[in-house]
Design a protein around this motif. Structure first.
Motif, PDB file in Angstrom:
ATOM      1  N   ALA A  32       0.833  -1.204   0.000  1.00 59.84           N
ATOM      2  CA  ALA A  32       0.000   0.000   0.000  1.00 59.84           C
ATOM      3  C   ALA A  32       0.870   1.258   0.000  1.00 59.84           C
ATOM      4  N   THR A  33       1.974   1.246   0.753  1.00 60.48           N
ATOM      5  CA  THR A  33       2.891   2.395   0.808  1.00 60.48           C
ATOM      6  C   THR A  33       3.535   2.620  -0.564  1.00 60.48           C
ATOM      7  N   ALA A  34       3.933   1.545  -1.226  1.00 60.53           N
ATOM      8  CA  ALA A  34       4.542   1.665  -2.557  1.00 60.53           C
ATOM      9  C   ALA A  34       3.521   2.216  -3.560  1.00 60.53           C
ATOM     10  N   GLU A  35       2.276   1.734  -3.500  1.00 58.66           N
ATOM     11  CA  GLU A  35       1.231   2.231  -4.389  1.00 58.66           C
ATOM     12  C   GLU A  35       0.949   3.710  -4.126  1.00 58.66           C
ATOM     13  N   LEU A  62       1.331   6.679  -6.755  1.00 53.54           N
ATOM     14  CA  LEU A  62       0.210   7.572  -7.051  1.00 53.54           C
ATOM     15  C   LEU A  62       0.584   9.033  -6.827  1.00 53.54           C
ATOM     16  N   ARG A  63       1.320   9.309  -5.760  1.00 53.00           N
ATOM     17  CA  ARG A  63       1.778  10.686  -5.504  1.00 53.00           C
ATOM     18  C   ARG A  63       2.674  11.164  -6.639  1.00 53.00           C
ATOM     19  N   GLU A  64       3.578  10.310  -7.089  1.00 50.78           N
ATOM     20  CA  GLU A  64       4.479  10.659  -8.182  1.00 50.78           C
ATOM     21  C   GLU A  64       3.690  10.919  -9.466  1.00 50.78           C
ATOM     22  N   ASP A  65       2.681  10.060  -9.732  1.00 49.65           N
ATOM     23  CA  ASP A  65       1.836  10.237 -10.914  1.00 49.65           C
ATOM     24  C   ASP A  65       1.072  11.556 -10.846  1.00 49.65           C
ATOM     25  N   VAL A  66       0.542  11.886  -9.659  1.00 47.18           N
ATOM     26  CA  VAL A  66      -0.210  13.139  -9.496  1.00 47.18           C
ATOM     27  C   VAL A  66       0.703  14.336  -9.728  1.00 47.18           C
ATOM     28  N   LEU A  67       1.905  14.293  -9.179  1.00 44.21           N
ATOM     29  CA  LEU A  67       2.847  15.407  -9.379  1.00 44.21           C
ATOM     30  C   LEU A  67       3.214  15.546 -10.855  1.00 44.21           C
ATOM     31  N   ARG A  68       3.441  14.445 -11.537  1.00 43.04           N
ATOM     32  CA  ARG A  68       3.777  14.473 -12.960  1.00 43.04           C
ATOM     33  C   ARG A  68       2.606  15.056 -13.770  1.00 43.04           C
ATOM     34  N   GLU A  69       1.391  14.630 -13.437  1.00 39.55           N
ATOM     35  CA  GLU A  69       0.206  15.140 -14.142  1.00 39.55           C
ATOM     36  C   GLU A  69       0.020  16.636 -13.902  1.00 39.55           C
TER      37      GLU A  69
END
Length: 169
Positions: free
Chosen positions: A28-31, A35-42
């Motif tokens: 869950a921590t890795a996901e 997800l945080r990285e994906d949100v920042l990239r978006e």
């Protein structure tokens, strides 16, 4: 079963349960990190797209009247030619043409149109089109001796090059 054996097997079950829970927590921590990285990239992509759109809108607005002003150039040329032919004795005609030309040039300059009148300046192939070359005399080499037709810049972009005669040695 001896009493110590039950405690040992209970400890093993707790350890297995804790290990399973730790594995789920790690997953869950890795996901969450992904997800945080994906949100920042978006967010970064969206911000870059907003900047691009704003720049494109600014450019479109800046050069929206390019065609209109390009169509007005022959009118300016005709008025200037008429003023050159009118002479000093045709007072009213000359006065009217001068007024019209001033108004037209003001409208053009208010919209970002700037004349390129390079007489006596060094030849610049980015803004001038050489029609011919003549012996320079007192004019330095590669300088404009005569201007057949003014060039024009629209917001620092060349709309039409100046047609010039260039001095040569």
């Amino acid at each position: 079963m001896p009493p110590g054996a039950e405690a040992a097997s209970g400890d093993g079950a707790v350890k297995d349960c804790c290990a399973a829970l730790q594995g789920q927590l790690d997953t869950a921590t890795a996901e969450l990190a992904q997800l945080r990285e994906d949100v920042l990239r978006e967010r970064a992509d969206l911000e870059n797209q907003r900047r691009r759109v704003a720049r494109d809108i600014d450019t479109a607005r800046k050069f929206a009247n390019e065609r209109l002003l390009g169509d007005l150039l022959p009118v300016i040329d005709s008025l200037e030619a008429g003023l050159g032919q009118a002479g000093d004795n045709a007072g009213a005609l000359r006065e009217g043409m001068e007024l019209t030309l001033r108004q037209l040039l003001k409208v053009a300059s208010d919209n970002g149109l700037v004349p390129v009148d390079p007489k006596g300046q060094p030849f610049n192939p980015e803004h001038h089109q050489a029609m011919s070359m003549v012996p320079g005399g007192e004019t330095p080499d590669n300088h404009v001796v005569q201007v057949y037709q003014k060039g024009w810049l629209l917001n620092d972009r060349l709309l039409r090059p100046a047609l010039v005669v260039v001095a040569q040695s």
